[in-house]
Design a protein around this motif. Structure first.
Motif, PDB file in Angstrom:
ATOM      1  N   LYS A   8       0.834  -1.198   0.000  1.00 45.96           N
ATOM      2  CA  LYS A   8       0.000   0.000   0.000  1.00 45.96           C
ATOM      3  C   LYS A   8       0.871   1.250   0.000  1.00 45.96           C
ATOM      4  CE  LYS A   8      -3.621   2.357   2.597  1.00 45.96           C
ATOM      5  NZ  LYS A   8      -4.392   2.416   3.825  1.00 45.96           N
ATOM      6  N   ASP A   9       1.911   1.226   0.831  1.00 44.63           N
ATOM      7  CA  ASP A   9       2.814   2.372   0.879  1.00 44.63           C
ATOM      8  C   ASP A   9       3.434   2.630  -0.489  1.00 44.63           C
ATOM      9  OD1 ASP A   9       2.278   2.677   3.524  1.00 44.63           O
ATOM     10  OD2 ASP A   9       4.069   1.656   4.237  1.00 44.63           O
ATOM     11  N   GLN A  14       3.541   6.019  -5.558  1.00 46.39           N
ATOM     12  CA  GLN A  14       3.389   6.235  -7.007  1.00 46.39           C
ATOM     13  C   GLN A  14       2.331   7.299  -7.286  1.00 46.39           C
ATOM     14  OE1 GLN A  14       5.954   4.906  -8.087  1.00 46.39           O
ATOM     15  NE2 GLN A  14       6.057   3.531  -6.327  1.00 46.39           N
ATOM     16  N   VAL A  15       1.267   7.302  -6.504  1.00 44.20           N
ATOM     17  CA  VAL A  15       0.241   8.342  -6.651  1.00 44.20           C
ATOM     18  C   VAL A  15       0.872   9.713  -6.375  1.00 44.20           C
ATOM     19  CG1 VAL A  15      -1.885   9.295  -5.654  1.00 44.20           C
ATOM     20  CG2 VAL A  15      -1.729   6.853  -6.159  1.00 44.20           C
ATOM     21  N   GLN A  16       1.718   9.772  -5.348  1.00 43.05           N
ATOM     22  CA  GLN A  16       2.408  11.032  -5.033  1.00 43.05           C
ATOM     23  C   GLN A  16       3.313  11.460  -6.190  1.00 43.05           C
ATOM     24  OE1 GLN A  16       4.303  10.054  -1.295  1.00 43.05           O
ATOM     25  NE2 GLN A  16       2.589  10.832  -0.080  1.00 43.05           N
ATOM     26  N   LYS A  17       3.955  10.488  -6.843  1.00 49.48           N
ATOM     27  CA  LYS A  17       4.820  10.799  -7.985  1.00 49.48           C
ATOM     28  C   LYS A  17       4.002  11.402  -9.126  1.00 49.48           C
ATOM     29  CE  LYS A  17       8.629  10.065  -8.306  1.00 49.48           C
ATOM     30  NZ  LYS A  17       9.766  10.983  -8.026  1.00 49.48           N
ATOM     31  N   ARG A 177       3.768  -1.928 -11.299  1.00 50.65           N
ATOM     32  CA  ARG A 177       3.046  -2.990 -10.577  1.00 50.65           C
ATOM     33  C   ARG A 177       2.321  -2.395  -9.363  1.00 50.65           C
ATOM     34  NH1 ARG A 177       7.113  -6.005  -8.638  1.00 50.65           N
ATOM     35  NH2 ARG A 177       7.373  -7.165 -10.572  1.00 50.65           N
ATOM     36  N   ALA A 178       3.002  -1.510  -8.639  1.00 50.06           N
ATOM     37  CA  ALA A 178       2.402  -0.921  -7.439  1.00 50.06           C
ATOM     38  C   ALA A 178       1.207  -0.034  -7.791  1.00 50.06           C
ATOM     39  CB  ALA A 178       3.453  -0.105  -6.681  1.00 50.06           C
ATOM     40  N   PHE A 179       1.335   0.756  -8.844  1.00 53.58           N
ATOM     41  CA  PHE A 179       0.289   1.715  -9.209  1.00 53.58           C
ATOM     42  C   PHE A 179      -0.954   1.016  -9.766  1.00 53.58           C
ATOM     43  CE2 PHE A 179      -1.480   5.090 -12.063  1.00 53.58           C
ATOM     44  CZ  PHE A 179      -1.657   6.095 -11.124  1.00 53.58           C
ATOM     45  N   ASP A 183       1.256  -6.956 -12.681  1.00 54.06           N
ATOM     46  CA  ASP A 183       2.380  -6.836 -13.611  1.00 54.06           C
ATOM     47  C   ASP A 183       1.843  -6.396 -14.963  1.00 54.06           C
ATOM     48  OD1 ASP A 183       4.954  -7.373 -12.507  1.00 54.06           O
ATOM     49  OD2 ASP A 183       4.271  -9.401 -12.081  1.00 54.06           O
ATOM     50  N   ILE A 184       2.279  -5.251 -15.428  1.00 54.42           N
ATOM     51  CA  ILE A 184       1.794  -4.725 -16.707  1.00 54.42           C
ATOM     52  C   ILE A 184       2.921  -3.967 -17.392  1.00 54.42           C
ATOM     53  CG2 ILE A 184       0.858  -2.620 -15.616  1.00 54.42           C
ATOM     54  CD1 ILE A 184      -1.482  -2.847 -17.695  1.00 54.42           C
TER      55      ILE A 184
END
Length: 214
Positions: A8-9, A14-17, A177-179, A183-184
């Protein structure tokens, strides 16, 4: 539970980026005499926004930064963002500059295709030049006209003529992957195959559309 928390962190990071990328875009477009020309954004094949690229102290002239790359779709809209990693390159980092926000304007699809297929080196795989400044400016000098990629950078409010020859760009697989939660590949992202897309992506696309409309 620990694994879920760390995942989650990472997604939050990534959202912050993406939110940083929106800030950089809006700030670099708002000054009429120093902004990226609207016509270049309107006609480009893709755009990379890399906030806060750090000068690596241990590597003379080296740099490192993470950001996002979006491409123009067949319908003329913007794709969802793919996360990228920028490293290396040793020429042209201005004296006294420790970090800079960088925007790369890709004028042709060819250079973007190279990134989706693996590591890509500015100057070797595609020509890069400092882009012209001013909302109504056009690419005019020989180097700008020949370059597939036009580079813009800003450090603490100063618009720096940063040379990026030799810097490499590659996909940031972990960030993608996190965002997106799976896996994409960048190619799949650009083709609209991401199914669980955070709201931040739509905000970034809206910010890019607003650049042309303003």
């Amino acid at each position: 539970a620990t694994v879920l928390a760390s995942g989650k962190d990472t997604a939050v990071a990534q959202v912050q980026k993406v939110e940083e990328a929106i800030r950089v875009l809006e700030e670099m477009m708002k000054e009429s005499d120093k902004s990226i020309p609207v016509s270049l954004v309107e006609d480009c094949a893709g755009i990379a926004i890399i906030p806060d690229v750090i000068k690596a102290g241990l590597i003379i002239g080296g740099r490192h930064g993470k950001g996002v790359l979006l491409v123009r779709t067949k319908t003329g809209d913007w794709s969802d963002p793919a996360f990228i990693d920028m490293k290396g390159g040793s020429i042209g980092w201005q004296v006294g500059v420790q970090s800079a926000d960088i925007i790369l304007v890709f004028r042709t699809p060819r250079s973007i295709e190279n990134i989706t297929e693996g590591k890509f080196t500015l100057g070797a795989d595609a020509g890069v030049a400092a882009g012209p400044l001013g909302r109504t400016a056009e690419a005019s000098t020989d180097s700008e006209l020949k370059a597939e990629i036009l580079a813009y950078s800003r450090s603490r409010g100063l618009y720096a003529g940063l040379t990026l020859q030799g810097s490499s760009i590659q996909e940031d697989r972990n960030a993608n992957r996190a965002f997106y939660g799976t896996d994409i590949s960048p190619k799949e992202i650009f083709e609209g195959k991401a199914t669980d897309v955070p709201e931040a992506a739509a905000k970034l696309k809206s910010a890019l559309l607003a650049v042309v409309k303003d």
